[in-house]
Motif scaffolding. Structure first.
Motif, PDB file in Angstrom:
ATOM      1  N   ALA A   9       0.820  -1.213   0.000  1.00 56.46           N
ATOM      2  CA  ALA A   9       0.000   0.000   0.000  1.00 56.46           C
ATOM      3  C   ALA A   9       0.856   1.266   0.000  1.00 56.46           C
ATOM      4  N   GLY A  10       2.195   1.119   0.124  1.00 56.88           N
ATOM      5  CA  GLY A  10       3.072   2.275  -0.001  1.00 56.88           C
ATOM      6  C   GLY A  10       3.611   2.825   1.300  1.00 56.88           C
ATOM      7  N   PHE A  11       3.793   1.963   2.277  1.00 61.52           N
ATOM      8  CA  PHE A  11       4.425   2.406   3.518  1.00 61.52           C
ATOM      9  C   PHE A  11       5.227   1.269   4.110  1.00 61.52           C
ATOM     10  N   GLY A  12       6.058   1.595   5.094  1.00 60.21           N
ATOM     11  CA  GLY A  12       6.882   0.580   5.725  1.00 60.21           C
ATOM     12  C   GLY A  12       7.311   1.026   7.107  1.00 60.21           C
ATOM     13  N   PHE A  13       8.157   0.185   7.722  1.00 58.78           N
ATOM     14  CA  PHE A  13       8.632   0.446   9.076  1.00 58.78           C
ATOM     15  C   PHE A  13      10.125   0.182   9.169  1.00 58.78           C
ATOM     16  N   PHE A  28       7.262   4.953   7.874  1.00 57.75           N
ATOM     17  CA  PHE A  28       7.560   5.873   6.769  1.00 57.75           C
ATOM     18  C   PHE A  28       6.623   5.595   5.612  1.00 57.75           C
ATOM     19  N   HIS A  29       6.271   6.646   4.893  1.00 56.31           N
ATOM     20  CA  HIS A  29       5.393   6.562   3.726  1.00 56.31           C
ATOM     21  C   HIS A  29       6.264   6.530   2.476  1.00 56.31           C
ATOM     22  N   SER A  30       5.724   5.993   1.392  1.00 52.20           N
ATOM     23  CA  SER A  30       6.504   5.908   0.146  1.00 52.20           C
ATOM     24  C   SER A  30       7.016   7.278  -0.288  1.00 52.20           C
ATOM     25  N   SER A  31       6.278   8.331   0.019  1.00 48.92           N
ATOM     26  CA  SER A  31       6.737   9.681  -0.344  1.00 48.92           C
ATOM     27  C   SER A  31       7.948  10.098   0.490  1.00 48.92           C
ATOM     28  N   ASN A  37      16.546   6.681  -3.907  1.00 46.98           N
ATOM     29  CA  ASN A  37      16.032   5.328  -3.670  1.00 46.98           C
ATOM     30  C   ASN A  37      14.518   5.376  -3.668  1.00 46.98           C
ATOM     31  N   ARG A  38      13.917   4.997  -4.786  1.00 46.89           N
ATOM     32  CA  ARG A  38      12.463   4.963  -4.833  1.00 46.89           C
ATOM     33  C   ARG A  38      11.949   3.885  -3.876  1.00 46.89           C
ATOM     34  N   PHE A  39      10.719   4.038  -3.430  1.00 43.84           N
ATOM     35  CA  PHE A  39      10.123   3.104  -2.479  1.00 43.84           C
ATOM     36  C   PHE A  39      10.193   1.668  -2.990  1.00 43.84           C
ATOM     37  N   ASP A  40       9.918   1.467  -4.277  1.00 38.51           N
ATOM     38  CA  ASP A  40       9.901   0.094  -4.806  1.00 38.51           C
ATOM     39  C   ASP A  40      11.292  -0.520  -4.949  1.00 38.51           C
ATOM     40  N   GLU A  41      12.348   0.242  -4.665  1.00 40.47           N
ATOM     41  CA  GLU A  41      13.708  -0.305  -4.648  1.00 40.47           C
ATOM     42  C   GLU A  41      14.107  -0.800  -3.264  1.00 40.47           C
TER      43      GLU A  41
END
Length: 84
Positions: A9-13, A28-31, A37-41
């Motif tokens: 969904a575009g976030f992590g810890f 942290f949010h994908s933004s 380093n993009r989120f998907d990397e």
């Protein structure tokens, strides 16, 4: 810190090097991923650096400018060696 969870969904810890804060990992949010380093990397167990900020909306602390330790991108080409 180290990435301990990523959600599609575009976030992590992130687990800070000093351990959990108030028994929580740092959200942290994908933004909040750095431009290098993009989120998907990002991957689980990646060592990362980040800035801690307070979310204006919730008042909770979170990470921004999340970057993989050692720089950006996931190139398979080594850049740290040279011909001898």
């Amino acid at each position: 810190g180290v990435i301990v969870d990523l959600k599609s969904a575009g976030f992590g810890f992130i687990r800070p090097d000093s351990g959990k804060v108030d028994n929580k990992d740092l959200y942290f949010h994908s933004s909040g991923a750095s431009r290098d380093n993009r989120f998907d990397e990002l991957r689980l167990d990646d060592a990362v650096t980040y800035e801690v900020v307070t979310d204006d909306r919730t008042g909770e602390v979170m990470a921004k400018n999340v970057m993989i330790v050692g720089g950006g991108g996931r190139s398979s080409k080594r850049t740290d060696s040279r011909d001898r």
